[in-house]
Design a protein around this motif. Structure first.
Motif, mmCIF file in Angstrom:
data_model
loop_
_atom_site.group_PDB
_atom_site.id
_atom_site.type_symbol
_atom_site.label_atom_id
_atom_site.label_comp_id
_atom_site.label_asym_id
_atom_site.label_seq_id
_atom_site.Cartn_x
_atom_site.Cartn_y
_atom_site.Cartn_z
ATOM 1 N N VAL A 33 0.811 -1.216 0.000
ATOM 2 C CA VAL A 33 0.000 0.000 0.000
ATOM 3 C C VAL A 33 0.849 1.272 0.000
ATOM 4 C CG1 VAL A 33 -0.353 0.108 2.499
ATOM 5 C CG2 VAL A 33 -2.061 1.086 0.974
ATOM 6 N N LYS A 34 1.960 1.280 0.727
ATOM 7 C CA LYS A 34 2.792 2.500 0.765
ATOM 8 C C LYS A 34 3.368 2.827 -0.605
ATOM 9 C CE LYS A 34 4.035 2.722 5.583
ATOM 10 N NZ LYS A 34 5.101 2.821 6.572
ATOM 11 N N GLU A 38 2.418 6.311 -3.202
ATOM 12 C CA GLU A 38 3.459 7.311 -3.474
ATOM 13 C C GLU A 38 3.050 8.435 -4.426
ATOM 14 O OE1 GLU A 38 6.874 5.079 -4.710
ATOM 15 O OE2 GLU A 38 7.396 4.518 -2.654
ATOM 16 N N PRO A 39 2.482 8.154 -5.593
ATOM 17 C CA PRO A 39 2.216 9.257 -6.530
ATOM 18 C C PRO A 39 0.961 10.081 -6.217
ATOM 19 C CG PRO A 39 1.517 7.214 -7.514
ATOM 20 C CD PRO A 39 2.166 6.862 -6.196
ATOM 21 N N SER A 43 -4.143 10.980 1.535
ATOM 22 C CA SER A 43 -3.595 10.270 2.688
ATOM 23 C C SER A 43 -3.566 8.751 2.471
ATOM 24 C CB SER A 43 -4.423 10.590 3.936
ATOM 25 O OG SER A 43 -5.715 10.021 3.805
ATOM 26 N N LEU A 44 -2.734 8.095 3.256
ATOM 27 C CA LEU A 44 -2.666 6.637 3.221
ATOM 28 C C LEU A 44 -4.006 6.002 3.594
ATOM 29 C CD1 LEU A 44 -0.579 4.503 2.530
ATOM 30 C CD2 LEU A 44 0.074 4.442 4.932
ATOM 31 N N PRO A 45 -4.727 6.525 4.605
ATOM 32 C CA PRO A 45 -6.055 5.975 4.891
ATOM 33 C C PRO A 45 -7.028 6.121 3.713
ATOM 34 C CG PRO A 45 -5.276 7.188 6.795
ATOM 35 C CD PRO A 45 -4.308 7.455 5.666
ATOM 36 N N LEU A 51 -8.691 1.079 -1.922
ATOM 37 C CA LEU A 51 -8.329 -0.326 -2.082
ATOM 38 C C LEU A 51 -9.416 -1.245 -1.548
ATOM 39 C CD1 LEU A 51 -4.538 -0.186 -1.215
ATOM 40 C CD2 LEU A 51 -5.528 -1.016 -3.367
ATOM 41 N N GLN A 52 -10.026 -0.864 -0.440
ATOM 42 C CA GLN A 52 -11.082 -1.693 0.137
ATOM 43 C C GLN A 52 -12.257 -1.839 -0.831
ATOM 44 O OE1 GLN A 52 -10.983 -3.621 2.791
ATOM 45 N NE2 GLN A 52 -13.009 -4.356 2.254
ATOM 46 N N ILE A 53 -12.615 -0.758 -1.490
ATOM 47 C CA ILE A 53 -13.701 -0.818 -2.479
ATOM 48 C C ILE A 53 -13.309 -1.733 -3.633
ATOM 49 C CG2 ILE A 53 -14.972 0.530 -4.208
ATOM 50 C CD1 ILE A 53 -14.949 2.835 -2.117
#
Length: 111
Positions: A33-34, A38-39, A43-45, A51-53
């Motif tokens: 995920v990190k 990057e691009p 936010s990461l959350p 991604l969850q969707i």
């Protein structure tokens, strides 16, 4: 508050440009995920929510290795999109042919 049922629809999932960009990145191979985040200027959350969707509709698969979770694309659900779009190929082919005929006949009349 839970997400609406529509989020489990592949059409809704790919409607978002960020999710399409995530899929494009995953087509290059499995990533954590990190690295995926990057691009993006979010936010990461927020990336995790996207991604969850994608996971919910089956476009993305995940696996855990140690403390990291890796994501990879699974294009199988896109067949529904391809099938739906294919119904319109004939329609658009006819319309574009008719437009071409009109433009050719119109330009001939102007000369």
């Amino acid at each position: 508050m839970s997400r609406p049922v529509a989020s489990a629809d592949v059409f809704v999932a790919i409607a978002d440009p960020t999710r399409r960009a995530i899929l494009d990145r995953l087509c290059k191979g499995e990533q954590p995920v990190k690295k995926l985040a990057e691009p993006f200027k979010i936010s990461l959350p927020a990336i995790s929510q996207h991604l969850q969707i994608l996971v919910e509709v089956g476009l993305v698969r995940s696996r855990k290795a140690g403390r990291q979770r890796f994501y990879r694309v699974d294009p199988e659900p896109l067949k529904a999109v391809r099938d739906w779009v294919s119904h319109y190929e004939g329609f658009w082919g006819e319309k574009l042919d008719a437009l071409n005929d009109y433009l050719e006949s119109d330009s001939c009349n102007k000369e």
